[in-house]
Design a protein around this motif. Structure first.
Motif, mmCIF file in Angstrom:
data_model
loop_
_atom_site.group_PDB
_atom_site.id
_atom_site.type_symbol
_atom_site.label_atom_id
_atom_site.label_comp_id
_atom_site.label_asym_id
_atom_site.label_seq_id
_atom_site.Cartn_x
_atom_site.Cartn_y
_atom_site.Cartn_z
ATOM 1 N N ALA A 1 0.817 -1.221 0.000
ATOM 2 C CA ALA A 1 0.000 0.000 0.000
ATOM 3 C C ALA A 1 0.847 1.266 0.000
ATOM 4 N N GLY A 2 2.067 1.190 0.535
ATOM 5 C CA GLY A 2 2.925 2.364 0.552
ATOM 6 C C GLY A 2 3.211 2.926 -0.822
ATOM 7 N N ASN A 3 3.122 2.073 -1.856
ATOM 8 C CA ASN A 3 3.399 2.549 -3.208
ATOM 9 C C ASN A 3 2.382 3.576 -3.681
ATOM 10 N N GLY A 4 1.182 3.564 -3.100
ATOM 11 C CA GLY A 4 0.202 4.576 -3.461
ATOM 12 C C GLY A 4 0.642 5.969 -3.063
ATOM 13 N N ARG B 1 21.385 10.190 4.690
ATOM 14 C CA ARG B 1 20.201 10.706 4.008
ATOM 15 C C ARG B 1 18.993 10.802 4.952
ATOM 16 N N LEU B 2 18.105 11.738 4.654
ATOM 17 C CA LEU B 2 16.793 11.757 5.289
ATOM 18 C C LEU B 2 15.961 10.648 4.669
ATOM 19 N N VAL B 3 15.366 9.811 5.500
ATOM 20 C CA VAL B 3 14.533 8.704 5.029
ATOM 21 C C VAL B 3 13.093 8.972 5.458
ATOM 22 N N ILE B 4 12.194 9.040 4.489
ATOM 23 C CA ILE B 4 10.775 9.236 4.765
ATOM 24 C C ILE B 4 10.057 7.925 4.466
ATOM 25 N N VAL B 5 9.560 7.283 5.511
ATOM 26 C CA VAL B 5 8.872 6.005 5.381
ATOM 27 C C VAL B 5 7.396 6.277 5.108
ATOM 28 N N VAL B 6 6.842 5.600 4.099
ATOM 29 C CA VAL B 6 5.454 5.858 3.712
ATOM 30 C C VAL B 6 4.625 4.579 3.770
ATOM 31 N N ASP B 7 3.480 4.684 4.429
ATOM 32 C CA ASP B 7 2.510 3.589 4.541
ATOM 33 C C ASP B 7 1.179 4.251 4.874
ATOM 34 N N PRO B 8 0.125 4.013 4.107
ATOM 35 C CA PRO B 8 -1.127 4.748 4.339
ATOM 36 C C PRO B 8 -1.701 4.610 5.746
ATOM 37 N N MET B 9 -1.566 3.430 6.370
ATOM 38 C CA MET B 9 -2.216 3.192 7.651
ATOM 39 C C MET B 9 -1.206 2.995 8.784
ATOM 40 N N LEU B 10 -1.371 3.727 9.873
ATOM 41 C CA LEU B 10 -0.660 3.448 11.118
ATOM 42 C C LEU B 10 -1.719 2.896 12.070
ATOM 43 N N ALA B 11 -1.940 1.592 12.001
ATOM 44 C CA ALA B 11 -3.017 0.942 12.755
ATOM 45 C C ALA B 11 -2.451 0.310 14.023
ATOM 46 N N THR B 12 -2.049 -0.948 13.952
ATOM 47 C CA THR B 12 -1.404 -1.577 15.114
ATOM 48 C C THR B 12 0.015 -1.077 15.300
ATOM 49 N N ASP C 1 -9.236 -1.436 3.905
ATOM 50 C CA ASP C 1 -7.881 -1.876 3.584
ATOM 51 C C ASP C 1 -7.369 -1.063 2.399
ATOM 52 N N ALA C 2 -6.389 -0.206 2.641
ATOM 53 C CA ALA C 2 -5.928 0.720 1.602
ATOM 54 C C ALA C 2 -5.375 -0.026 0.397
ATOM 55 N N GLY C 3 -4.630 -1.109 0.635
ATOM 56 C CA GLY C 3 -4.076 -1.862 -0.481
ATOM 57 C C GLY C 3 -5.167 -2.476 -1.338
ATOM 58 N N ASP C 4 -6.166 -3.087 -0.708
ATOM 59 C CA ASP C 4 -7.263 -3.682 -1.461
ATOM 60 C C ASP C 4 -8.051 -2.638 -2.240
ATOM 61 N N ARG C 5 -8.284 -1.499 -1.630
ATOM 62 C CA ARG C 5 -9.055 -0.467 -2.315
ATOM 63 C C ARG C 5 -8.259 0.168 -3.444
ATOM 64 N N MET C 6 -6.950 0.218 -3.299
ATOM 65 C CA MET C 6 -6.110 0.820 -4.323
ATOM 66 C C MET C 6 -5.944 -0.103 -5.540
#
Length: 209
Positions: free
Chosen positions: A80-83, A125-136, A200-205
């Motif tokens: 899902a982070g690829n979105g 380097r500055l690292v920016i981690v991307v993931d649509p949901m911060l759930a658990t 579910d962001a991945g499923d919806r995407m």
């Protein structure tokens, strides 16, 4: 919440509302996620360091601002982070990219790693981690653990939605990593999904189940 920045720009909130609607199509959800990532990206990169370089405009020579230091890294938590990644690369096309493959065990909710690929000089380097949901926060915490093990020290986490439970766990595990999100929702349900959330962001995407 300390260490958390909620990006409440009106355009972000408007697009998020459309994404929450269960009747929004797969194509629409994917497009909106890409659009909203641009707006989130402006905020998470707001304080990047600048230096100057000499250029010539059509009128005269000048000292103009440019980004300082090595190019930043976007680290996408698959899939899902690829979105979010796609929109961020529109914003910073020269950025380096890391991919962290994690899936959630549906019984334990723990994150299982199946892939990791990143630039070799993360410490610089500055690292920016991307993931649509911060759930658990299991996946996010595992991703940061892996990046730190590879030398990353300057890390930020960018998500679309966060749950209070996930924020608490993440900030306890990584108090040095600031969180940027479009909204903090009410809570998690018994399956570890954010409520009211977007599903579910991945499923919806990707149109999967």
């Amino acid at each position: 919440m300390q260490g958390v920045t909620v990006i409440d720009h009106p355009l972000v909130q408007h697009k998020l509302t459309i994404m929450r609607d269960k009747n929004t199509s797969t194509a629409g959800f994917r497009r909106l996620l890409r659009e909203i990532s641009l707006l989130l990206g402006y905020e998470v990169t707001r304080d990047l360091q600048l230096t100057t370089t000499t250029i010539e405009t059509p009128i005269e020579e000048m000292e103009a601002p440019v980004l300082e230091g090595k190019k930043l890294v976007f680290a996408s938590v698959l899939r899902a982070g690829n979105g979010l990644l796609e929109g961020l690369l529109d914003l910073v096309p020269a950025a380096r990219v890391a991919h962290i493959g994690l899936y959630r065990d549906h019984d334990t909710l723990e994150a299982i790693e199946y892939f990791f690929k990143a630039p070799g000089d993360l410490a610089d380097r500055l690292v920016i981690v991307v993931d649509p949901m911060l759930a658990t926060a299991n996946s996010a915490t595992a991703a940061i653990d892996r990046l730190k093990a590879r030398g990353a020290t300057n890390i930020r986490f960018l998500c679309l939605l966060a749950a209070p439970e996930g924020i608490a766990r993440f900030t306890a595990a990584h108090p040095d990593v600031p969180v940027y999100t479009a909204a903090i929702d009410r809570q998690l349900n018994e399956k570890g999904y954010i409520m009211p959330g977007v599903g579910d962001a991945g499923d919806r995407m990707y149109g999967t189940k």
